[in-house]
Design an enzyme around this catalytic site. Structure first.
Site, short mmCIF file in Angstrom:
data_model
loop_
_atom_site.label_atom_id
_atom_site.label_comp_id
_atom_site.label_asym_id
_atom_site.label_seq_id
_atom_site.Cartn_x
_atom_site.Cartn_y
_atom_site.Cartn_z
N TYR A 199 -12.45 -2.14 -3.85
CA TYR A 199 -12.92 -2.24 -2.46
C TYR A 199 -14.45 -2.12 -2.39
O TYR A 199 -14.99 -1.80 -1.32
CB TYR A 199 -12.26 -1.17 -1.60
CG TYR A 199 -10.86 -1.54 -1.13
CD1 TYR A 199 -10.66 -2.64 -0.30
CD2 TYR A 199 -9.76 -0.79 -1.50
CE1 TYR A 199 -9.38 -2.99 0.15
CE2 TYR A 199 -8.48 -1.12 -1.05
CZ TYR A 199 -8.30 -2.23 -0.22
OH TYR A 199 -7.05 -2.57 0.23
N GLU A 245 -9.74 -10.92 -7.52
CA GLU A 245 -8.74 -9.86 -7.38
C GLU A 245 -7.57 -10.02 -8.35
O GLU A 245 -7.05 -9.03 -8.87
CB GLU A 245 -8.24 -9.82 -5.93
CG GLU A 245 -9.32 -9.38 -4.96
CD GLU A 245 -8.87 -9.32 -3.51
OE1 GLU A 245 -9.59 -8.71 -2.71
OE2 GLU A 245 -7.81 -9.90 -3.17
N LYS A 278 0.82 -1.23 0.00
CA LYS A 278 0.00 0.00 0.00
C LYS A 278 0.85 1.28 0.00
O LYS A 278 2.06 1.23 0.24
CB LYS A 278 -0.93 -0.04 1.21
CG LYS A 278 -1.95 -1.18 1.16
CD LYS A 278 -2.96 -1.07 2.31
CE LYS A 278 -3.95 -2.21 2.26
NZ LYS A 278 -5.00 -2.08 3.31
N HIS A 338 -2.30 -5.58 1.65
CA HIS A 338 -3.60 -6.24 1.51
C HIS A 338 -3.35 -7.64 0.96
O HIS A 338 -2.45 -7.83 0.14
CB HIS A 338 -4.50 -5.48 0.51
CG HIS A 338 -5.67 -6.30 0.04
ND1 HIS A 338 -6.84 -6.37 0.74
CD2 HIS A 338 -5.81 -7.11 -1.04
CE1 HIS A 338 -7.67 -7.20 0.11
NE2 HIS A 338 -7.07 -7.65 -0.99
N ASN A 357 -1.97 0.20 6.75
CA ASN A 357 -1.51 -1.09 7.30
C ASN A 357 -0.63 -1.87 6.31
O ASN A 357 -0.51 -3.08 6.39
CB ASN A 357 -2.67 -1.92 7.83
CG ASN A 357 -3.63 -2.38 6.76
OD1 ASN A 357 -3.50 -1.99 5.60
ND2 ASN A 357 -4.57 -3.22 7.12
#
Ligand code: CMP
Length: 140
Positions: free
Chosen positions: A51, A128, A11, A117, A114
């Site tokens: 998302y 995905e 990320k 993913h 965080n």
């Protein structure tokens, strides 16, 4: 136990801190093989679509804004039980709950920033992976 593929995103908080190599080292140390990888900058439409399952959640708008705030590295990881293996390597969603040695314990800054993913189930990985990669971009 079987050889699986899972989808991963490094990320914006991690790419901003030059952590791609450090995260990849933990991925490879866990026995996962990076069989596809590219650095991209998501558009708002792409992030909202990716998302979409979280659309009704209170954190959705902030999540999308964060995910388009800088470049990401999207990956396909392959290995024994890759989905569960990668979730273990990532650690808990909230880094304060993550075990020592996991990516999120080592690197994540918050539940939003965080660092990574990973797909949560085979059905999710099956959606995905082709969202970002064509078959010929994945070389096992
Ligand atoms: P990820 O695995 O990418 O899937 C959805 C993301 O939403 C999650 O990681 C978190 O980074 C982010 N997020 C932000 N706030 C929350 C929250 N309160 N609960 C769960 N996920 C959150």
């Amino acid at each position: 136990m079987s050889i699986q593929r899972t989808f991963s995103i490094i990320k914006p908080d991690a790419t901003a801190r030059n952590l791609t190599g450090g995260i990849n080292a933990l991925i490879e140390a866990a026995g996962l093989r990076i069989v596809a990888q590219k650095r991209i900058w998501l558009t708002r439409v792409q992030a909202e679509s990716f998302y979409g399952v979280h659309q009704a959640r209170p954190f959705f708008a902030d999540l999308v804004s964060f995910m388009i705030s800088g470049p990401v590295v999207v990956q396909v990881l392959e290995g024994e039980d890759a989905i569960a293996t990668y979730r273990k390597v990532m650690g808990a969603t909230n880094p304060t709950d993550a075990d020592a040695g996991t990516i999120r314990k080592e690197f994540a800054q918050s539940i939003e920033a965080n660092s990574v993913h990973g797909s949560d189930a085979p059905e999710t990985a099956a959606i995905e992976i082709p969202f970002f990669f064509s078959g010929c971009e994945i070389v096992g």
